[in-house]
Enzyme design. Structure first.
Site, PDB file in Angstrom:
ATOM      1  N   CYS A 178      72.236  91.863  86.795  1.00 33.52           N
ATOM      2  CA  CYS A 178      72.271  91.303  88.137  1.00 33.52           C
ATOM      3  C   CYS A 178      70.867  91.251  88.727  1.00 33.52           C
ATOM      4  O   CYS A 178      70.377  92.250  89.276  1.00 33.52           O
ATOM      5  CB  CYS A 178      73.189  92.133  89.033  1.00 33.52           C
ATOM      6  SG  CYS A 178      73.204  91.532  90.717  1.00 33.52           S
ATOM      7  N   CYS A 238      70.676  92.064  92.412  1.00 33.93           N
ATOM      8  CA  CYS A 238      70.784  93.489  92.796  1.00 33.93           C
ATOM      9  C   CYS A 238      69.477  94.216  92.504  1.00 33.93           C
ATOM     10  O   CYS A 238      69.059  95.070  93.265  1.00 33.93           O
ATOM     11  CB  CYS A 238      71.869  94.220  92.011  1.00 33.93           C
ATOM     12  SG  CYS A 238      73.336  93.309  91.706  1.00 33.93           S
ATOM     13  N   ASP A 239      68.884  93.922  91.360  1.00 36.68           N
ATOM     14  CA  ASP A 239      67.804  94.777  90.865  1.00 36.68           C
ATOM     15  C   ASP A 239      66.423  94.120  90.850  1.00 36.68           C
ATOM     16  O   ASP A 239      65.418  94.817  90.717  1.00 36.68           O
ATOM     17  CB  ASP A 239      68.130  95.221  89.417  1.00 36.68           C
ATOM     18  CG  ASP A 239      69.455  95.957  89.359  1.00 36.68           C
ATOM     19  OD1 ASP A 239      69.767  96.656  90.332  1.00 36.68           O
ATOM     20  OD2 ASP A 239      70.165  95.817  88.352  1.00 36.68           O
TER      21      ASP A 239
END
Ligand code: NAP
Length: 346
Positions: A167, A170-171
């Site tokens: 992701c 997300c990261d």
């Protein structure tokens, strides 16, 4: 079926666009729906309350937001709207949630649904802590989770925070990825979206695709090909991920010549599709070969068990959009409401 006050009229499992939309409609029909919103997992495959939109930055194609909206904010709005009409949410400390500031995070965790028993009526739906809820009807809206390439070193580094993720949104903003060459695996819309997003932080993004043509829609493919920070490596598969505690590179194999080469990268992001979150339904509901829930009628939300309805990405391997999931959630709530009314439960 006589109405029993201890039995929920409708339990909704899942809190993406499908789950919250089902909750909004069911709540406005005075069914006081109970939602299992799910919780993040410790495994690299993360299911967030709010579903995959929690991993998306700008959502530009959800109607009604002419200037776009972030995924988490959109889901917070859905949740607030559902709660406003009387939706209840299963939490780990039993508190009625205050969602007035849901986009700023919660002070408690939502509960996952761990088990269902559709062989009995009322149905039994159990939370992770073993609490059993009885329900006349259930709407499944659990969505899907990201796929991994499946390499041992990919999994090892993903688990230890070694620069491997499924992701980007997300990261990708983590300091560890700043000004590095990053790799994104996949050739679909997600891969383009993730690669484009990563160009904000990376010195360069290499898209690794196993064919010589992107699967992504034309507009997205064009976006990738015209971005000077994105290079597409065609006909390549990742056969190993290099590095002890932190990724240092990936080993690629040319699908035509078979030649292997090492590409130094500071991060690897898998964007190779999704698997429906239906494992807990094995043996309870009919699933297809790819584990998507089978609908009895493609225009309805009815499943193989009467009184159990399904909506969103756990059903839909084709469209997988927030707006289509929301539409299906609406259909599931209306189907559940009509089914309950037919049984004399209002
Ligand atoms: P997808 O369309 O299924 O694409 C998956 C990609 O990963 C494909 O290019 C596939 O290669 C590749 N792949 C699959 N397994 C692989 C493996 N083991 N090793 C290497 N490569 C592998 O999935 P998606 O990109 O997640 O998109 C899913 C749906 O959501 C689509 O309908 C898409 O349009 C939609 N979506 C839309 C947007 C947007 O419009 N903003 C953003 C994201 C997603 P092949 O091409 O060779 O099969």
């Amino acid at each position: 079926m006589p109405h029993d006050a201890d039995v929920e009229k409708v339990v909704i499992v899942g809190s993406g666009p499908a789950g919250w939309t089902a909750a909004i409609y069911a709540a406005r029909a005075n069914l006081r729906p109970l939602v299992f919103a799910g919780r993040p997992k410790s495994s690299p495959t993360t299911i967030l309350p709010g579903g995959q939109l929690m991993m998306t930055t700008e959502v530009e194609n959800y109607p009604g937001f002419p200037h776009g909206v972030t995924g988490p904010k959109l889901m917070a709005y859905f949740e607030q709207q559902a709660v406003r009409f009387g939706t209840r949410i299963v939490t780990d400390n039993g508190l009625e949630p205050d969602v007035s500031n849901a986009d700023d995070g919660h002070s408690y965790s939502y509960q996952d649904c761990a088990r269902v028993d559709f062989s009995r009526r009322p149905f039994v739906v159990s939370s992770e802590d073993g609490t059993e809820f009885r329900a006349h009807s259930v709407i499944i809206a659990t969505g899907a989770t990201a796929n991994w390439i499946g390499l041992p070193n990919e999994q090892r580094l993903a688990r230890m925070g070694g620069g491997v993720s499924a992701c980007a949104v997300c990261d990708g903003a983590l300091p560890v990825f700043r000004d590095k060459v990053l790799a994104v695996v996949g050739g679909g819309d997600s891969a383009v979206e993730e690669a484009t997003y990563l160009t904000k932080f990376a010195s360069k993004v290499c898209m690794i695709h196993r064919r010589d043509q992107l699967r992504a829609s034309k507009i997205m493919a064009q976006r990738a090909m015209s971005n000077p920070k994105i290079e597409i490596l065609w006909n390549q598969v990742v056969v190993d991920v290099l590095g002890e505690n932190m990724i240092t590179g990936i080993r690629l194999k040319d699908t035509i010549s078979g030649a292997e080469s090492d590409l130094p990268v500071g991060g690897l992001f898998a964007a190779i599709g999704h698997t429906p979150a239906t494992a807990f339904l094995e043996g309870q509901l009919e699933l297809d070969a790819k584990k998507y829930i089978k609908l009895r009628d493609p225009y309805r939300s009815t499943t193989s068990v009467e009184g159990v309805f399904a909506a969103g990405d756990c059903v839909d391997s084709v469209y997988r959009q927030a707006i289509t999931a929301a539409g299906m959630g609406c259909k599931a709530a209306l189907d559940a409401e009509r089914w309950l009314a037919d049984k004399g439960i209002e």
